[in-house]
Write an enzyme that holds these catalytic residues in place. Structure first.
Site, PDB file in Angstrom:
ATOM      1  N   ASN A 345       0.836  -1.200   0.000  1.00 46.30           N
ATOM      2  CA  ASN A 345       0.000   0.000   0.000  1.00 46.30           C
ATOM      3  C   ASN A 345       0.873   1.254   0.000  1.00 46.30           C
ATOM      4  O   ASN A 345       0.994   1.955   1.003  1.00 46.30           O
ATOM      5  CB  ASN A 345      -0.936  -0.030   1.208  1.00 46.30           C
ATOM      6  CG  ASN A 345      -2.036   1.000   1.120  1.00 46.30           C
ATOM      7  OD1 ASN A 345      -1.969   2.066   1.714  1.00 46.30           O
ATOM      8  ND2 ASN A 345      -3.060   0.689   0.348  1.00 46.30           N
ATOM      9  N   ARG A 390      -1.076   4.914   1.029  1.00 43.19           N
ATOM     10  CA  ARG A 390      -2.097   5.181   0.017  1.00 43.19           C
ATOM     11  C   ARG A 390      -3.467   5.308   0.655  1.00 43.19           C
ATOM     12  O   ARG A 390      -4.236   6.213   0.320  1.00 43.19           O
ATOM     13  CB  ARG A 390      -2.123   4.082  -1.054  1.00 43.19           C
ATOM     14  CG  ARG A 390      -3.073   4.437  -2.214  1.00 43.19           C
ATOM     15  CD  ARG A 390      -3.127   3.346  -3.268  1.00 43.19           C
ATOM     16  NE  ARG A 390      -3.819   3.813  -4.463  1.00 43.19           N
ATOM     17  CZ  ARG A 390      -5.135   3.776  -4.650  1.00 43.19           C
ATOM     18  NH1 ARG A 390      -5.927   3.305  -3.688  1.00 43.19           N
ATOM     19  NH2 ARG A 390      -5.674   4.219  -5.773  1.00 43.19           N
ATOM     20  N   CYS A 391      -3.776   4.415   1.582  1.00 43.53           N
ATOM     21  CA  CYS A 391      -5.072   4.478   2.258  1.00 43.53           C
ATOM     22  C   CYS A 391      -5.271   5.807   2.979  1.00 43.53           C
ATOM     23  O   CYS A 391      -6.387   6.320   3.046  1.00 43.53           O
ATOM     24  CB  CYS A 391      -5.198   3.347   3.278  1.00 43.53           C
ATOM     25  SG  CYS A 391      -5.398   1.709   2.577  1.00 43.53           S
ATOM     26  N   MET A 392      -4.198   6.357   3.533  1.00 52.10           N
ATOM     27  CA  MET A 392      -4.301   7.561   4.362  1.00 52.10           C
ATOM     28  C   MET A 392      -4.281   8.849   3.556  1.00 52.10           C
ATOM     29  O   MET A 392      -4.206   9.932   4.144  1.00 52.10           O
ATOM     30  CB  MET A 392      -3.153   7.594   5.373  1.00 52.10           C
ATOM     31  CG  MET A 392      -3.201   6.493   6.407  1.00 52.10           C
ATOM     32  SD  MET A 392      -1.970   6.718   7.706  1.00 52.10           S
ATOM     33  CE  MET A 392      -0.437   6.586   6.774  1.00 52.10           C
TER      34      MET A 392
END
Length: 402
Positions: A345, A390-392
């Site tokens: 990620n 990436r999620c954040m």
């Protein structure tokens, strides 16, 4: 300040991003509530904030404008319409009953933007209800424990990728699948509708009826979008998004990618992210298993192909000779551990430059061996919600790729 917003890839030079600094909503997590609120542990919040500050500062040092979700929300809530929208989304009369819902709504509408923003993100317990919002005729008030939530917190706001997606010059407000996250989309909706920074920018994917989450949406190349279909995004959601993007001329090809419906692989970006225009980091255990249905726009409608190996389908759709797959290690135990810890990620800051958690040493070493510059951050506490760089992050503006 960057005026032109939008993104047509995963790897164009990042200009503007939305982050959410973790706060009181994480402190609300308890052993009793963490599963329901989708966290695998109880983060040490002050350390999580330090790690997030390091992340934000790294982005700024690379010339990225960092917008904080809580600040955007507070500024948007100066609008009366935004306040009404936020309160309506937060107060569930079916759960609270009409008497309490009416009193609570009136109280919230009277709060200043800073305080209202805090309640909408951090939630509120019954113990925190002010006297003028308590009603003697509410059985709900009488029967709930003081520590129960009258408005549930949103600890997953940390993962801003999921609640809005920029595709070309437009944004998508998706429909989130899990009950604990549904209200997140209402906050991003408020920001894009009422914050002056986003005035005049048009929305894509108006339907929002079937679940689609941003972690499942990868902009492989201009006009080519991959959509993971699994625990969070449904086949109906992927198809609805594809047709909407075709109608708005934002894509010509969408790859629907089935992924396992389990916690470790909740989104496509937990097993696969772009690190350069022709390079992808991918969990070794899915390299030979990942497939894709190719959905293409045609003059008279759309076509949907049979499933093909994902890499082959991506190469064909992207119009490139080869997509280099960088695996997460030969040792299957290490690969599984680092995938769980969000080793795949990564957030691209430019072609061949990514941010990754420092703990995923073998994955990072393989990226560097493939010519990728890896900028590392701490993530021992941030990762308890199962999300990486990436999620954040929600990229709002990238330099366009040709």
């Amino acid at each position: 300040m960057v005026d032109e917003l939008g993104s047509n890839s995963e790897v164009g030079t990042l200009k503007v991003v939305i982050l959410h600094r973790p706060g009181t909503e994480l402190r609300r997590l308890t052993p009793r509530s963490s599963d329901q609120l989708l966290f695998d542990g109880l983060p040490w919040v002050s350390r999580a904030q330090e790690e997030h500050d390091q992340f934000a500062e790294l982005l700024r040092s690379r010339g990225v404008e960092v917008l904080l979700l809580s600040e955007l929300l507070t500024e948007a809530l100066h609008s009366g319409a935004a306040r009404m929208q936020g309160v309506a989304a937060a107060v569930d009369s079916r759960r609270l009953g009409i008497p309490l819902a009416q009193e609570l709504s009136a109280y919230l509408r009277g709060l200043d933007p800073v305080r209202l923003s805090h309640v909408l993100t951090a939630g509120m317990t019954f113990n925190e209800l002010p006297a003028d919002a308590r009603t003697d005729v509410s059985l709900v008030v009488r029967m709930h424990h003081d520590a129960d939530f009258v408005i549930e917190p949103l600890p997953n706001l940390l993962f801003t990728r999921d609640s809005s997606i920029w595709i070309g010059p437009r944004f998508v407000i998706p429909s989130l699948a899990m009950r604990a996250r549904v209200r997140e989309a209402s906050l991003t909706d408020i920001i894009y509708a009422h914050h002056p920074r986003f005035t005049g920018i048009r929305r894509a994917y108006e339907s929002r009826t079937a679940p689609v989450e941003g972690g499942d949406v990868l902009l492989l190349a201009p006009g080519v979008v991959a959509v993971g279909v699994g625990e969070r995004t449904t086949p109906a959601g992927a198809e609805a998004l594809a047709r909407s993007l075709f109608d708005d001329d934002l894509a010509h090809t969408v790859l629907a990618v089935p992924i396992a419906q389990r916690r470790a692989q909740m989104h496509l970006d937990t097993v696969c992210t772009m690190v350069d225009v022709d390079k992808v980091v991918m969990y070794a255990n899915v390299v030979d298993e990942l497939t894709a249905f190719t959905i293409e726009r045609q003059p008279d409608g759309v076509t949907i192909s049979d499933a093909a190996p994902f890499v082959e389908a991506a190469v064909r759709a992207m119009g490139i000779e080869k997509l280099q797959v960088i695996g997460t290690g030969i040792d299957p135990v290490v690969a599984e551990r680092e995938q769980w810890d969000d080793g795949n990620n990564t957030l691209a800051l430019a072609p061949g430059v990514v941010v990754a958690y420092e703990r995923n040493a073998q994955t990072n070493a393989r990226l560097e061996a493939a010519g990728i510059e890896v900028l590392t951050i701490g993530g021992s506490e941030l990762g308890t919600g199962r999300g990486g760089p990436r999620c954040m992050s929600c990229p709002v503006a990238r330099d366009p790729l040709p």
